[in-house]
Design a protein around this motif. Structure first.
Motif, PDB file in Angstrom:
ATOM      1  N   PHE A  33       1.009 -76.499  26.672  1.00  0.00           N
ATOM      2  CA  PHE A  33       0.687 -76.738  25.364  1.00  0.00           C
ATOM      3  C   PHE A  33       2.121 -77.795  25.076  1.00  0.00           C
ATOM      4  CE2 PHE A  33       0.994 -76.582  20.753  1.00  0.00           C
ATOM      5  CZ  PHE A  33       2.038 -76.826  20.124  1.00  0.00           C
ATOM      6  N   VAL A  34       1.334 -78.840  23.901  1.00  0.00           N
ATOM      7  CA  VAL A  34       1.813 -80.407  23.964  1.00  0.00           C
ATOM      8  C   VAL A  34       2.499 -79.937  22.357  1.00  0.00           C
ATOM      9  CG1 VAL A  34       2.371 -82.597  23.520  1.00  0.00           C
ATOM     10  CG2 VAL A  34       0.784 -81.235  25.744  1.00  0.00           C
ATOM     11  N   ALA A  35       1.680 -79.882  21.212  1.00  0.00           N
ATOM     12  CA  ALA A  35       1.951 -79.983  19.706  1.00  0.00           C
ATOM     13  C   ALA A  35       0.459 -79.698  18.872  1.00  0.00           C
ATOM     14  CB  ALA A  35       1.822 -81.733  19.307  1.00  0.00           C
ATOM     15  N   ALA A  36       0.665 -79.444  18.327  1.00  0.00           N
ATOM     16  CA  ALA A  36      -0.679 -78.702  17.289  1.00  0.00           C
ATOM     17  C   ALA A  36      -0.267 -78.747  15.445  1.00  0.00           C
ATOM     18  CB  ALA A  36      -0.653 -77.383  17.539  1.00  0.00           C
ATOM     19  N   LEU A  37      -1.210 -79.058  14.979  1.00  0.00           N
ATOM     20  CA  LEU A  37      -0.945 -79.299  13.894  1.00  0.00           C
ATOM     21  C   LEU A  37      -2.581 -78.346  12.933  1.00  0.00           C
ATOM     22  CD1 LEU A  37       0.426 -81.156  11.672  1.00  0.00           C
ATOM     23  CD2 LEU A  37      -1.992 -82.631  11.880  1.00  0.00           C
ATOM     24  N   SER A  38      -1.823 -77.909  11.681  1.00  0.00           N
ATOM     25  CA  SER A  38      -3.163 -76.876  11.109  1.00  0.00           C
ATOM     26  C   SER A  38      -4.240 -77.774  10.066  1.00  0.00           C
ATOM     27  CB  SER A  38      -1.996 -76.324   9.390  1.00  0.00           C
ATOM     28  OG  SER A  38      -1.046 -76.645   8.723  1.00  0.00           O
ATOM     29  N   SER A  68      -4.739 -78.405   7.263  1.00  0.00           N
ATOM     30  CA  SER A  68      -3.862 -79.355   6.238  1.00  0.00           C
ATOM     31  C   SER A  68      -3.000 -80.728   6.761  1.00  0.00           C
ATOM     32  CB  SER A  68      -3.463 -78.359   5.010  1.00  0.00           C
ATOM     33  OG  SER A  68      -2.002 -77.742   5.598  1.00  0.00           O
ATOM     34  N   GLY A  69      -2.663 -80.640   7.615  1.00  0.00           N
ATOM     35  CA  GLY A  69      -1.764 -81.790   8.010  1.00  0.00           C
ATOM     36  C   GLY A  69      -0.566 -81.275   8.362  1.00  0.00           C
ATOM     37  N   VAL A  70       0.261 -80.089   7.755  1.00  0.00           N
ATOM     38  CA  VAL A  70       1.695 -79.400   8.108  1.00  0.00           C
ATOM     39  C   VAL A  70       1.431 -77.399   7.743  1.00  0.00           C
ATOM     40  CG1 VAL A  70       3.048 -81.208   6.481  1.00  0.00           C
ATOM     41  CG2 VAL A  70       1.605 -79.226   5.271  1.00  0.00           C
ATOM     42  N   PRO A  71       2.098 -76.728   8.591  1.00  0.00           N
ATOM     43  CA  PRO A  71       3.138 -77.734   9.586  1.00  0.00           C
ATOM     44  C   PRO A  71       2.986 -78.444  10.712  1.00  0.00           C
ATOM     45  CG  PRO A  71       3.297 -75.557   9.874  1.00  0.00           C
ATOM     46  CD  PRO A  71       1.873 -75.814   9.061  1.00  0.00           C
ATOM     47  N   ALA A  72       3.605 -78.972  11.641  1.00  0.00           N
ATOM     48  CA  ALA A  72       3.509 -79.295  12.906  1.00  0.00           C
ATOM     49  C   ALA A  72       4.367 -78.392  14.257  1.00  0.00           C
ATOM     50  CB  ALA A  72       3.892 -81.164  12.978  1.00  0.00           C
ATOM     51  N   TYR A  73       3.530 -78.452  15.112  1.00  0.00           N
ATOM     52  CA  TYR A  73       4.250 -77.635  15.854  1.00  0.00           C
ATOM     53  C   TYR A  73       4.599 -78.187  17.187  1.00  0.00           C
ATOM     54  CZ  TYR A  73       3.057 -73.594  13.005  1.00  0.00           C
ATOM     55  OH  TYR A  73       3.320 -73.219  11.254  1.00  0.00           O
ATOM     56  N   TYR A  74       6.052 -78.446  17.750  1.00  0.00           N
ATOM     57  CA  TYR A  74       6.264 -79.552  19.413  1.00  0.00           C
ATOM     58  C   TYR A  74       6.345 -78.482  20.268  1.00  0.00           C
ATOM     59  CZ  TYR A  74       5.268 -83.040  15.852  1.00  0.00           C
ATOM     60  OH  TYR A  74       4.462 -84.170  15.630  1.00  0.00           O
TER      61      TYR A  74
END
Length: 123
Positions: free
Chosen positions: A46-51, A53-59
């Motif tokens: 995993f690198v990054a993810a985004l819902s 709606s655009g928030v929240p983001a995970y890294y």
């Protein structure tokens, strides 16, 4: 949904790249999106993810503060801005989509995958 990733290349340490992933086929705005990467001989991580709606983001901890995931629902595109690249960032990068309002860092949580784009960081 079909995903097409692009933007990879070969850069020197400290440089930046922006990956793009264009989606087609279904309503992009209802999908949460993620980026994963796979280095030679290693598991896809995993690198990054985004819902949706655009928030929240995970890294992932390894990219936090250097990478930024974003999306443009009008263009049906998710981006991964990668700054201060390191040799250990070298991998094939994959975008992924899931038909859920919430993002996840679990690979098995994604329904759709792009073909991957190679990023090589080397001096």
């Amino acid at each position: 949904v079909q995903l097409q990733a692009s933007g990879g290349g070969t850069v020197q340490p400290g440089a930046s790249l922006r990956l793009s992933c264009v989606a087609s086929g279904r309503t992009f705005s209802s999908y949460s999106m993620g980026w994963f990467r796979q280095a030679p001989g290693k598991e896809r991580e995993f690198v990054a993810a985004l819902s949706f709606s655009g928030v929240p983001a995970y890294y992932a901890d390894s990219v936090k503060g250097r990478f930024t995931i974003s999306r443009d629902n009008v263009k049906s595109t998710v981006y991964l801005q990668m700054n201060s690249l390191k040799p250990e960032d070298t991998a094939v990068y994959y975008c992924a989509g899931r038909s859920s309002s919430s993002a996840t860092n679990r690979r098995v949580g994604y329904d759709y995958w792009g073909q991957g784009t190679q990023v090589t960081v080397s001096s």
